[in-house]
Design an enzyme around this catalytic site. Structure first.
Site, PDB file in Angstrom:
ATOM      1  N   ASP A  98       0.705  -1.270   0.008  1.00  0.00           N
ATOM      2  CA  ASP A  98       0.181   0.011  -0.001  1.00  0.00           C
ATOM      3  C   ASP A  98       0.870   1.269   0.035  1.00  0.00           C
ATOM      4  O   ASP A  98       2.139   1.266   0.091  1.00  0.00           O
ATOM      5  CB  ASP A  98      -0.979  -0.072   1.248  1.00  0.00           C
ATOM      6  CG  ASP A  98      -0.254  -0.266   2.557  1.00  0.00           C
ATOM      7  OD1 ASP A  98       1.076  -0.318   2.638  1.00  0.00           O
ATOM      8  OD2 ASP A  98      -1.119  -0.349   3.421  1.00  0.00           O
ATOM      9  N   ASN A 144      -7.734  -0.572  13.885  1.00  0.00           N
ATOM     10  CA  ASN A 144      -9.104  -0.556  13.373  1.00  0.00           C
ATOM     11  C   ASN A 144      -9.318  -1.928  12.662  1.00  0.00           C
ATOM     12  O   ASN A 144     -10.510  -2.151  12.058  1.00  0.00           O
ATOM     13  CB  ASN A 144      -9.698   0.655  12.580  1.00  0.00           C
ATOM     14  CG  ASN A 144      -8.761   0.900  11.034  1.00  0.00           C
ATOM     15  OD1 ASN A 144      -8.081  -0.127  11.116  1.00  0.00           O
ATOM     16  ND2 ASN A 144      -8.932   1.661  10.363  1.00  0.00           N
ATOM     17  N   GLU A 151      -9.688  -0.428   4.685  1.00  0.00           N
ATOM     18  CA  GLU A 151     -10.390  -0.047   5.792  1.00  0.00           C
ATOM     19  C   GLU A 151     -11.785  -0.878   6.329  1.00  0.00           C
ATOM     20  O   GLU A 151     -12.283  -1.467   5.420  1.00  0.00           O
ATOM     21  CB  GLU A 151     -10.695   1.478   5.781  1.00  0.00           C
ATOM     22  CG  GLU A 151      -9.374   2.213   5.308  1.00  0.00           C
ATOM     23  CD  GLU A 151      -8.499   2.330   6.536  1.00  0.00           C
ATOM     24  OE1 GLU A 151      -8.414   1.665   7.383  1.00  0.00           O
ATOM     25  OE2 GLU A 151      -7.894   3.483   6.632  1.00  0.00           O
TER      26      GLU A 151
HETATM   27  C1  F6R Z   1       1.457  -0.599   6.093  1.00  0.00           C
HETATM   28  C2  F6R Z   1      -0.014  -1.474   6.207  1.00  0.00           C
HETATM   29  C3  F6R Z   1      -0.713  -1.188   7.436  1.00  0.00           C
HETATM   30  C4  F6R Z   1      -0.012  -1.683   8.700  1.00  0.00           C
HETATM   31  C5  F6R Z   1      -1.176  -1.552   9.938  1.00  0.00           C
HETATM   32  C6  F6R Z   1      -0.297  -1.766  11.249  1.00  0.00           C
HETATM   33  O1  F6R Z   1       1.971  -0.925   5.001  1.00  0.00           O
HETATM   34  O2  F6R Z   1      -0.223  -1.862   5.255  1.00  0.00           O
HETATM   35  O3  F6R Z   1      -2.009  -1.855   7.491  1.00  0.00           O
HETATM   36  O4  F6R Z   1       0.401  -2.938   8.551  1.00  0.00           O
HETATM   37  O5  F6R Z   1      -1.669  -0.272   9.854  1.00  0.00           O
HETATM   38  O6  F6R Z   1       0.502  -0.746  11.496  1.00  0.00           O
HETATM   39  P1  F6R Z   1       1.769  -0.921  12.749  1.00  0.00           P
HETATM   40  O7  F6R Z   1       2.631  -2.119  12.072  1.00  0.00           O
HETATM   41  O8  F6R Z   1       2.743   0.251  12.418  1.00  0.00           O
HETATM   42  O9  F6R Z   1       1.185  -1.146  13.878  1.00  0.00           O
END
Ligand code: F6R
Length: 248
Positions: A67, A135, A142
């Site tokens: 992403d 979330n 999302e």
């Molecule tokens: C990042 C991504 C997000 C993270 C998620 C957890 O490329 O795809 O979905 O994996 O937000 O983020 P962290 O690891 O920072 O808690």
């Protein structure tokens, strides 16, 4: 689903890297789709150490970004590209022609099409390594976003916008992201999902120990036939490990 509960973050990173390295050794030429974010950074460091020790060649496979934040480029601190370049692609010495990332400054529709061509040219995803948002999001899939094929443009949830400050070091007006959709991620041959820290315990519980629910996108991964969920004790809701006993 196989669940591995590691003692702590270092143990979680080491175990995750070991599984990913095993996949790379067995499947040269395949495509890895790797999350940015904080969770997998220790696993990337372990993979680089394994390569330095001669245990794996990280350039034997291809890579696709999971992403990217729309409107953030490689020079922006906290863009997925910057995080992956600094923590993995550059220190691992991966040739640029083995990596496909989004340009967050480009036209999102064109960026998604380019990612779809890369995925198709590599025969789809071999292994995906994912983190879980506060979330329950996966990539930028999302809550309540329709499970989609290929890369898609998604408006960001308020929780994601709030959490984003930890990557950027300041508030930035991010409002959308591009991400590989859940339907395509679910076709990956192997899936690793990581989480660490007590702050993730509640979302992990609802995502993997309740019924699948589009409001918690990670829960839609439950039925993947080759899913390994890797947690530290805190994310598993078990409290920290102390030698000789368990503390909560
Ligand atoms: C990042 C991504 C997000 C993270 C998620 C957890 O490329 O795809 O979905 O994996 O937000 O983020 P962290 O690891 O920072 O808690």
């Amino acid at each position: 689903m196989i669940t591995i509960i590691a003692n702590d973050y270092d143990d979680l990173s080491y175990r995750t890297a070991g599984i990913a390295a095993g996949f790379i050794r067995k499947n040269p030429g395949s495509l890895l789709c790797l999350a940015a974010g904080d969770t997998p950074l220790g696993a990337y460091a372990e993979l680089i150490k394994m390569q330095e020790a001669g245990a794996v060649n990280l350039s034997d496979v291809y890579y696709a970004a999971l992403d990217e934040w729309v409107a953030l480029g490689p020079g922006d601190k906290g863009s997925c590209r910057q995080v992956m370049d600094d923590h993995f692609y550059l220190p691992a010495g991966i040739p640029r022609d083995r990596i496909h990332v989004y340009n967050g400054l480009g036209d999102p529709a064109a960026e998604c099409e380019a990612m779809n061509r890369w995925l198709a040219a590599r025969g789809g995803i071999g292994l995906t390594l994912l983190g879980v948002g506060m979330n329950g999001h996966i990539g930028f899939n999302e809550p309540n976003v329709k499970a989609a094929e290929g890369a898609i443009l998604v408006p960001l949830d308020d929780t994601t916008k709030t959490v984003s400050v930890k990557y950027f070091g300041r508030k930035r007006p991010v409002s959308a992201g591009v991400t590989i959709g859940l339907s395509t991620l679910l076709k990956a041959r192997e899936m690793l999902v990581m989480a660490n820290g007590a702050k993730k315990a509640a979302v992990i519980k609802s995502a993997f120990y309740g019924k699948p629910d589009p409001a918690v996108p990670a829960s839609m991964l439950q039925d993947h036939p080759a899913l390994t969920l890797l947690l530290d004790r805190d994310a598993a809701g078990m409290g920290s490990f102390t030698p000789g006993g368990i503390s909560s």
